[in-house]
Design a protein around this motif. Structure first.
Motif, PDB file in Angstrom:
ATOM      1  N   SER A  47       0.844  -1.205   0.000  1.00 48.72           N
ATOM      2  CA  SER A  47       0.000   0.000   0.000  1.00 48.72           C
ATOM      3  C   SER A  47       0.874   1.249   0.000  1.00 48.72           C
ATOM      4  CB  SER A  47      -0.933  -0.006   1.208  1.00 48.72           C
ATOM      5  OG  SER A  47      -0.185   0.063   2.394  1.00 48.72           O
ATOM      6  N   LYS A  48       0.316   2.313  -0.562  1.00 48.73           N
ATOM      7  CA  LYS A  48       1.042   3.579  -0.702  1.00 48.73           C
ATOM      8  C   LYS A  48       0.461   4.620   0.239  1.00 48.73           C
ATOM      9  CE  LYS A  48       1.528   2.711  -5.643  1.00 48.73           C
ATOM     10  NZ  LYS A  48       1.205   3.225  -6.982  1.00 48.73           N
ATOM     11  N   GLU A  49       1.054   5.788   0.202  1.00 48.96           N
ATOM     12  CA  GLU A  49       0.509   6.934   0.940  1.00 48.96           C
ATOM     13  C   GLU A  49      -0.833   7.310   0.322  1.00 48.96           C
ATOM     14  OE1 GLU A  49       1.494   8.793   3.545  1.00 48.96           O
ATOM     15  OE2 GLU A  49       3.302   7.613   3.885  1.00 48.96           O
ATOM     16  N   ARG A  50      -1.734   7.830   1.101  1.00 49.67           N
ATOM     17  CA  ARG A  50      -3.063   8.216   0.614  1.00 49.67           C
ATOM     18  C   ARG A  50      -2.963   9.240  -0.508  1.00 49.67           C
ATOM     19  NH1 ARG A  50      -7.861   5.938   0.776  1.00 49.67           N
ATOM     20  NH2 ARG A  50      -7.296   5.173   2.800  1.00 49.67           N
ATOM     21  N   SER A  51      -1.996  10.126  -0.443  1.00 47.58           N
ATOM     22  CA  SER A  51      -1.868  11.176  -1.455  1.00 47.58           C
ATOM     23  C   SER A  51      -1.411  10.635  -2.816  1.00 47.58           C
ATOM     24  CB  SER A  51      -0.889  12.246  -0.969  1.00 47.58           C
ATOM     25  OG  SER A  51       0.383  11.657  -0.748  1.00 47.58           O
ATOM     26  N   GLU A  52      -0.871   9.420  -2.854  1.00 48.47           N
ATOM     27  CA  GLU A  52      -0.398   8.845  -4.109  1.00 48.47           C
ATOM     28  C   GLU A  52      -1.523   8.211  -4.933  1.00 48.47           C
ATOM     29  OE1 GLU A  52       3.228   6.526  -3.944  1.00 48.47           O
ATOM     30  OE2 GLU A  52       3.649   7.361  -1.959  1.00 48.47           O
ATOM     31  N   TYR A  53      -2.680   8.039  -4.337  1.00 54.65           N
ATOM     32  CA  TYR A  53      -3.813   7.446  -5.042  1.00 54.65           C
ATOM     33  C   TYR A  53      -4.654   8.544  -5.698  1.00 54.65           C
ATOM     34  CZ  TYR A  53      -2.820   3.068  -2.631  1.00 54.65           C
ATOM     35  OH  TYR A  53      -2.226   1.911  -2.185  1.00 54.65           O
ATOM     36  N   PRO A  54      -5.398   8.214  -6.765  1.00 51.22           N
ATOM     37  CA  PRO A  54      -6.292   9.212  -7.369  1.00 51.22           C
ATOM     38  C   PRO A  54      -7.403   9.616  -6.397  1.00 51.22           C
ATOM     39  CG  PRO A  54      -6.168   7.210  -8.714  1.00 51.22           C
ATOM     40  CD  PRO A  54      -5.394   6.961  -7.485  1.00 51.22           C
ATOM     41  N   LYS A  55      -8.012  10.765  -6.645  1.00 51.94           N
ATOM     42  CA  LYS A  55      -9.048  11.287  -5.739  1.00 51.94           C
ATOM     43  C   LYS A  55     -10.254  10.370  -5.644  1.00 51.94           C
ATOM     44  CE  LYS A  55      -7.865  16.125  -6.254  1.00 51.94           C
ATOM     45  NZ  LYS A  55      -8.295  17.454  -6.687  1.00 51.94           N
ATOM     46  N   TRP A  56     -10.618   9.675  -6.727  1.00 48.80           N
ATOM     47  CA  TRP A  56     -11.817   8.842  -6.716  1.00 48.80           C
ATOM     48  C   TRP A  56     -11.699   7.658  -5.761  1.00 48.80           C
ATOM     49  CZ3 TRP A  56     -11.212   3.806  -8.049  1.00 48.80           C
ATOM     50  CH2 TRP A  56     -10.126   3.464  -8.846  1.00 48.80           C
ATOM     51  N   VAL A  57     -10.487   7.285  -5.369  1.00 46.84           N
ATOM     52  CA  VAL A  57     -10.315   6.163  -4.437  1.00 46.84           C
ATOM     53  C   VAL A  57     -10.939   6.507  -3.090  1.00 46.84           C
ATOM     54  CG1 VAL A  57      -8.594   4.764  -3.221  1.00 46.84           C
ATOM     55  CG2 VAL A  57      -8.274   5.308  -5.634  1.00 46.84           C
ATOM     56  N   ASN A  58     -10.837   7.757  -2.670  1.00 49.11           N
ATOM     57  CA  ASN A  58     -11.439   8.168  -1.397  1.00 49.11           C
ATOM     58  C   ASN A  58     -12.959   8.095  -1.453  1.00 49.11           C
ATOM     59  OD1 ASN A  58      -8.973   8.670  -0.164  1.00 49.11           O
ATOM     60  ND2 ASN A  58      -8.908  10.761  -0.928  1.00 49.11           N
ATOM     61  N   ASP A  59     -13.549   8.227  -2.638  1.00 51.69           N
ATOM     62  CA  ASP A  59     -15.003   8.160  -2.772  1.00 51.69           C
ATOM     63  C   ASP A  59     -15.534   6.742  -2.577  1.00 51.69           C
ATOM     64  OD1 ASP A  59     -15.039  10.858  -3.250  1.00 51.69           O
ATOM     65  OD2 ASP A  59     -15.103  10.641  -5.436  1.00 51.69           O
ATOM     66  N   LEU A  60     -14.686   5.747  -2.670  1.00 50.70           N
ATOM     67  CA  LEU A  60     -15.125   4.360  -2.509  1.00 50.70           C
ATOM     68  C   LEU A  60     -15.608   4.071  -1.091  1.00 50.70           C
ATOM     69  CD1 LEU A  60     -12.357   2.519  -4.544  1.00 50.70           C
ATOM     70  CD2 LEU A  60     -14.701   3.006  -5.258  1.00 50.70           C
ATOM     71  N   THR A  61     -15.123   4.827  -0.124  1.00 51.73           N
ATOM     72  CA  THR A  61     -15.517   4.588   1.261  1.00 51.73           C
ATOM     73  C   THR A  61     -16.786   5.326   1.661  1.00 51.73           C
ATOM     74  OG1 THR A  61     -14.118   6.394   2.049  1.00 51.73           O
ATOM     75  CG2 THR A  61     -13.135   4.196   1.978  1.00 51.73           C
ATOM     76  N   LYS A  62     -17.301   6.185   0.788  1.00 47.70           N
ATOM     77  CA  LYS A  62     -18.508   6.948   1.103  1.00 47.70           C
ATOM     78  C   LYS A  62     -19.746   6.148   0.702  1.00 47.70           C
ATOM     79  CE  LYS A  62     -16.172  11.311   0.331  1.00 47.70           C
ATOM     80  NZ  LYS A  62     -16.033  12.463  -0.552  1.00 47.70           N
ATOM     81  N   PRO A  63     -20.681   5.969   1.618  1.00 51.84           N
ATOM     82  CA  PRO A  63     -21.900   5.234   1.253  1.00 51.84           C
ATOM     83  C   PRO A  63     -22.766   6.044   0.295  1.00 51.84           C
ATOM     84  CG  PRO A  63     -22.076   6.086   3.477  1.00 51.84           C
ATOM     85  CD  PRO A  63     -20.676   6.383   3.002  1.00 51.84           C
ATOM     86  N   GLY A  64     -23.487   5.347  -0.572  1.00 52.85           N
ATOM     87  CA  GLY A  64     -24.383   6.017  -1.506  1.00 52.85           C
ATOM     88  C   GLY A  64     -25.673   6.431  -0.828  1.00 52.85           C
TER      89      GLY A  64
END
Length: 105
Positions: A47-64
């Motif tokens: 795994s990498k630092e959070r900043s190294e991932y694209p922004k949409w990866v953070n949206d995966l944890t948000k419920p719809g």
């Protein structure tokens, strides 16, 4: 008659959340990710630092949006994402209803 049994089935099932992992308790950088090391003679995936991932990866944890909220929306002005989620949730309920009806026959 089938609607009562459907409600009892839905109420008896435990509520599970797919979005259990949040940014606060995500994997620490440098952690080896199990199950992704299937390629021979390749390094293990880390795994990498959070900043190294694209922004949409953070949206995966948000419920719809919930089905109740989606039903209140005007589908003509709703975003495509919300329309797809509405169809997905209503189809899922229809499948469960059909399964209960088939089991009662």
């Amino acid at each position: 008659m089938a609607s009562r049994s459907i409600q009892s089935v839905f109420l008896s099932q435990p509520v599970r959340s797919f979005y259990a992992t949040t940014c606060a308790n995500a994997m620490k950088p440098g952690t080896t990710i199990a199950g992704l090391d299937f390629i021979k003679n390749a390094e293990a995936v880390v795994s990498k630092e959070r900043s190294e991932y694209p922004k949409w990866v953070n949206d995966l944890t948000k419920p719809g949006n919930t089905l109740a909220k989606l039903r209140k929306m005007d589908m003509w002005t709703a975003k495509d994402e919300d329309q797809k989620r509405y169809l997905k949730l209503t189809r899922r309920i229809k499948i469960k209803e059909d399964n209960v009806d088939a089991a009662l026959r």
